[in-house]
Enzyme design. Sequence first.
Site, PDB file in Angstrom:
ATOM      1  N   CYS A 161       0.822  -1.211   0.000  1.00 15.75           N
ATOM      2  CA  CYS A 161       0.000   0.000   0.000  1.00 15.75           C
ATOM      3  C   CYS A 161       0.853   1.257   0.000  1.00 15.75           C
ATOM      4  O   CYS A 161       0.504   2.265  -0.623  1.00 15.75           O
ATOM      5  CB  CYS A 161      -0.933  -0.006   1.196  1.00 15.75           C
ATOM      6  N   HIS A 304      -1.955   1.439   7.190  1.00 13.75           N
ATOM      7  CA  HIS A 304      -2.318   1.374   5.775  1.00 13.75           C
ATOM      8  C   HIS A 304      -2.075   2.713   5.093  1.00 13.75           C
ATOM      9  O   HIS A 304      -2.476   3.762   5.603  1.00 13.75           O
ATOM     10  CB  HIS A 304      -3.789   0.972   5.651  1.00 13.75           C
ATOM     11  N   ASN A 331      -8.243   4.199  -2.340  1.00 12.59           N
ATOM     12  CA  ASN A 331      -7.600   3.007  -1.810  1.00 12.59           C
ATOM     13  C   ASN A 331      -6.953   2.231  -2.955  1.00 12.59           C
ATOM     14  O   ASN A 331      -7.072   2.608  -4.127  1.00 12.59           O
ATOM     15  CB  ASN A 331      -8.631   2.145  -1.076  1.00 12.59           C
TER      16      ASN A 331
END
Length: 367
Positions: A161, A304, A331
Amino acid sequence: MVAKALAQLITCIILFCHVVASVEDLTIRQVTADNRRIRPNLLGTHTESKFRLFMSDYGKNYSTREEYIHRLGIFAKNVLKAAEHQMMDPSAVHGVTQFSDLTEEEFKRMYTGVADVGGSRGGTVGAEAPMVEVDGLPEDFDWREKGGVTEVKNQGACGSCWAFSTTGAAEGAHFVSTGKLLSLSEQQLVDCDQACDPKDKKACDNGCGGGLMTNAYEYLMEAGGLEEERSYPYTGKRGHCKFDPEKVAVRVLNFTTIPLDENQIAANLVRHGPLAVGLNAVFMQTYIGGVSCPLICSKRNVNHGVLLVGYGSKGFSILRLSNKPYWIIKNSWGKKWGENGYYKLCRGHDICGINSMVSAVATQVSS
């Protein structure tokens, strides 16, 4: 203040009693894979049939009967977790997602990836961004509407990520300075970047094993820049570094960390482009849509990396009994997750640690 607090407490009690009393037949809306139909998901009844529906919707297959039974048990626990999240976060919709057959530890390891820096801002120390004028900011703002955000990407079962957050910020900065939108290579970072936090040598960029966006900026400044996605495509696993300096499309000049102030974050977002941010993804495992405004979400467990692309002014929060402004977050779990790959999170009080790890990058076109 006392009356408002009492009202919030009463609301929480009512919601809790409703969940406990109806856990056997509570319905949580589940958006199916095509994001066009909505199916009821009956919690606690016909669990195996719901599990088979989940397998069909998300293309899941298990090689042995033992693995099937194991995943079914995890699925049942995650359905209850979704009910708990719905109670704690009723302004959003929580339910079955592509992650419903994963334990919390598996989910964190495979689908998050920000290195653990003990709750600090973490990463290579960049200059703190100067204070920006906050008067006159638009009530609502979205870089997608201006063409400054690439399509939603998918990191797959790889803790990369941090790489997607980094490239998203660089893509946005390049767009702001040139008016051109390029999709940049996450795989270059996964394969080649091994930069470490000077304050914690254990916090190094490590491909699918996690990393930090600020470390990645430092690597890019030293390496000479980023290739485009098309010249160095994503594979979802770490391989040998194939970086070619002759193919660099965007160079990183410097980066800054944004002060822990939501008005400053908003001002930097508007004036400088999408921002790399870290957050606690605990509610994202069950998130389907709406504005997430959980009553409790740890600010310290930031795990994240995502991309802040905009904000809205009015998202109603049942628990907080008012309209709350919210962040619009890109995302890297594909378009089938959340709202076509996006997450909306309440602004205010650093919910889920969203203010704690925010950075901006400056770029130039490769000569």
